[in-house]
Design an enzyme around this catalytic site. Structure first.
Site, mmCIF file in Angstrom:
data_model
loop_
_atom_site.group_PDB
_atom_site.id
_atom_site.type_symbol
_atom_site.label_atom_id
_atom_site.label_comp_id
_atom_site.label_asym_id
_atom_site.label_seq_id
_atom_site.Cartn_x
_atom_site.Cartn_y
_atom_site.Cartn_z
ATOM 1 C CB THR A 150 -0.783 0.360 1.819
ATOM 2 O OG1 THR A 150 -1.550 -1.624 1.223
ATOM 3 C CG2 THR A 150 -2.018 1.184 1.355
ATOM 4 C CG HIS A 162 0.826 -9.620 -2.971
ATOM 5 N ND1 HIS A 162 1.528 -9.083 -2.358
ATOM 6 C CD2 HIS A 162 -0.983 -9.491 -2.568
ATOM 7 C CE1 HIS A 162 0.295 -7.667 -1.142
ATOM 8 N NE2 HIS A 162 -0.712 -8.456 -1.692
HETATM 9 P P1 A3P Z 1 0.292 -3.253 10.035
HETATM 10 O O1 A3P Z 1 -0.779 -4.468 10.042
HETATM 11 O O2 A3P Z 1 1.604 -3.555 10.364
HETATM 12 O O3 A3P Z 1 -0.059 -1.995 10.683
HETATM 13 P P2 A3P Z 1 0.208 -3.873 2.655
HETATM 14 O O4 A3P Z 1 0.324 -2.756 2.035
HETATM 15 O O5 A3P Z 1 1.060 -4.818 1.584
HETATM 16 O O6 A3P Z 1 -1.410 -4.920 2.662
HETATM 17 O O7 A3P Z 1 0.800 -4.207 3.818
HETATM 18 C C1 A3P Z 1 -0.461 -3.558 4.686
HETATM 19 C C2 A3P Z 1 1.025 -3.332 6.494
HETATM 20 O O8 A3P Z 1 1.596 -2.184 5.598
HETATM 21 C C3 A3P Z 1 0.206 -3.220 7.586
HETATM 22 O O9 A3P Z 1 1.254 -3.201 8.264
HETATM 23 C C4 A3P Z 1 -0.106 -1.277 7.247
HETATM 24 O O10 A3P Z 1 -0.358 -1.338 8.560
HETATM 25 C C5 A3P Z 1 1.043 -1.014 6.511
HETATM 26 N N1 A3P Z 1 1.022 0.654 5.811
HETATM 27 C C6 A3P Z 1 0.031 0.711 5.330
HETATM 28 N N2 A3P Z 1 -0.058 2.123 4.700
HETATM 29 C C7 A3P Z 1 1.684 2.442 4.882
HETATM 30 C C8 A3P Z 1 2.419 3.905 5.151
HETATM 31 N N3 A3P Z 1 1.753 4.924 4.714
HETATM 32 N N4 A3P Z 1 3.877 3.657 5.351
HETATM 33 C C9 A3P Z 1 4.342 2.683 6.715
HETATM 34 N N5 A3P Z 1 3.831 1.222 6.726
HETATM 35 C C10 A3P Z 1 2.121 1.055 5.739
#
Ligand code: A3P
Length: 332
Positions: free
Chosen positions: A74, A133
């Site tokens: 994300t 993914h």
């Molecule tokens: P957590 O569940 O540990 O908070 P993906 O985007 O691959 O699905 O990963 C999601 C993870 O990235 C989640 O971790 C989410 O909170 C975190 N995340 C989403 N946006 C983010 C951002 N802008 N900066 C840092 N982490 C982020």
């Protein structure tokens, strides 16, 4: 003469037959995951991969954002989109502010399903950005071969944080009609490599090894390092995507502006990310808010026992031995 639509219909039929024969195990989000070419995937993803392997026409300018689930996709969506299109938008009215990262940079799978035949993809202007993914080994070699020109940005994250993040995310998404999956059960499955897109370690190693062979085509990043030095990574991403930040842009503070726009706190609090929903073509819906939980490095310490953390670290050390890759074994 068969049309493209007929060929794709054939792939749908092949998938329907194949799925009945593949080894299966407990899924975290759906009831089952199936072992397809060494990867544990849900049925729709296998169909998406088969469609991609047989029918996707890559362009030498395509850029793929790739990651194991919950590793920072994300965040990278926002960063890559805003870096690539920085000259087009006024940051106070930026599309990310009302469409969110998933709106501006949809998953590759959603094109594969929506496009039937895959024609909508053809009208996307170059360079196309796709997020997925899918593991490195599942892409056709015509795409991963450096001569294809396709670029891959891969982001990985400490498997302990990935596990915790994935458990919470899956719990939200798992239909209430299925028996819930417990934390301990999910932990065992994760360690055995069984979770959507797993095994985690094979996924990371696939891209790591390929990035050593083709550094110009694969940019391998770590979530923890981006957290530590976001500005450095914005510049790295800009260079890699072929749109380096100029000295003038630098002076005008574009790098800091991008970092701020894409920051966890900013993104999490946008209305679109609090109330918006992603609708996928195979009927699945995900509320945007589930993509923003804690956004921390080391949140696993609040959820895993010391022994559980050590067990994941041991597996990581064993699997990554000799690869030159270290990840998440520093217990500081
Ligand atoms: P957590 O569940 O540990 O908070 P993906 O985007 O691959 O699905 O990963 C999601 C993870 O990235 C989640 O971790 C989410 O909170 C975190 N995340 C989403 N946006 C983010 C951002 N802008 N900066 C840092 N982490 C982020």
């Amino acid at each position: 003469m068969s049309t493209e639509r007929d060929d794709q219909e054939m792939t749908h039929q092949e998938h329907a037959q194949l799925i009945t024969k593949l080894p299966k195990a407990s899924g975290w989000i759906q009831q089952h995951v199936y072992l397809y070419q060494g990867n544990w995937l849900v049925s729709e993803t296998i169909l998406g991969v088969m469609l991609m392997q047989k029918h996707f026409k890559h362009r030498s300018s395509d850029i793929f954002l790739t990651a194991f689930m919950k590793s920072g996709t994300t965040w990278l969506r926002s960063l890559m989109f805003s870096i690539l299109n920085r000259s087009q938008f006024d940051f106070s009215k930026h599309p990310l502010l009302h469409q969110g990262p998933h709106g501006v940079f949809p998953p590759f799978d959603s094109y594969v399903f929506k496009d039937y035949p895959m024609t909508n993809m053809d009208v996307i202007p170059s360079p196309r950005l796709f997020a997925t993914h899918i593991a490195h080994s599942l892409f056709p070699s015509a795409m991963t071969n450096p001569s294809s020109g396709c670029k891959f940005v891969y982001v990985c994250r400490d498997p302990k944080d990935v596990f915790v993040s994935k458990f919470h995310f899956s719990k939200e998404l798992r239909p209430k009609t299925l028996p819930p999956i417990s934390f301990d059960q999910a932990f065992e499955l994760f360690c055995e490599g069984v979770s959507e897109y797993g095994p985690y370690w094979d996924h990371v190693l696939g891209f790591w090894r390929a990035s050593l062979e083709s550094p110009n085509n694969i940019l391998f990043l770590k979530y923890e390092e981006i957290k530590k030095e976001p500005e450095v990574h914005v510049k790295k991403l800009a260079d890699f995507m072929g749109v380096p930040i100029s000295a003038e842009e630098h002076e005008n503070g574009i790098v800091e502006e991008i970092v701020k726009l894409c920051s966890f706190e900013h993104m999490k609090n946008l209305e679109v990310n609090k109330t918006g929903i992603q609708r996928f073509d195979h009927g699945r819906e995900i509320e945007n808010r589930h993509f923003f939980r804690q956004g921390l490095v080391g949140d696993w310490k609040r959820h895993l026992t010391k022994e559980m953390g050590e067990r994941i670290d041991r597996i990581t050390q064993e699997k990554f031995k000799g690869s030159g890759l270290t990840l998440g074994v520093n217990r500081e």
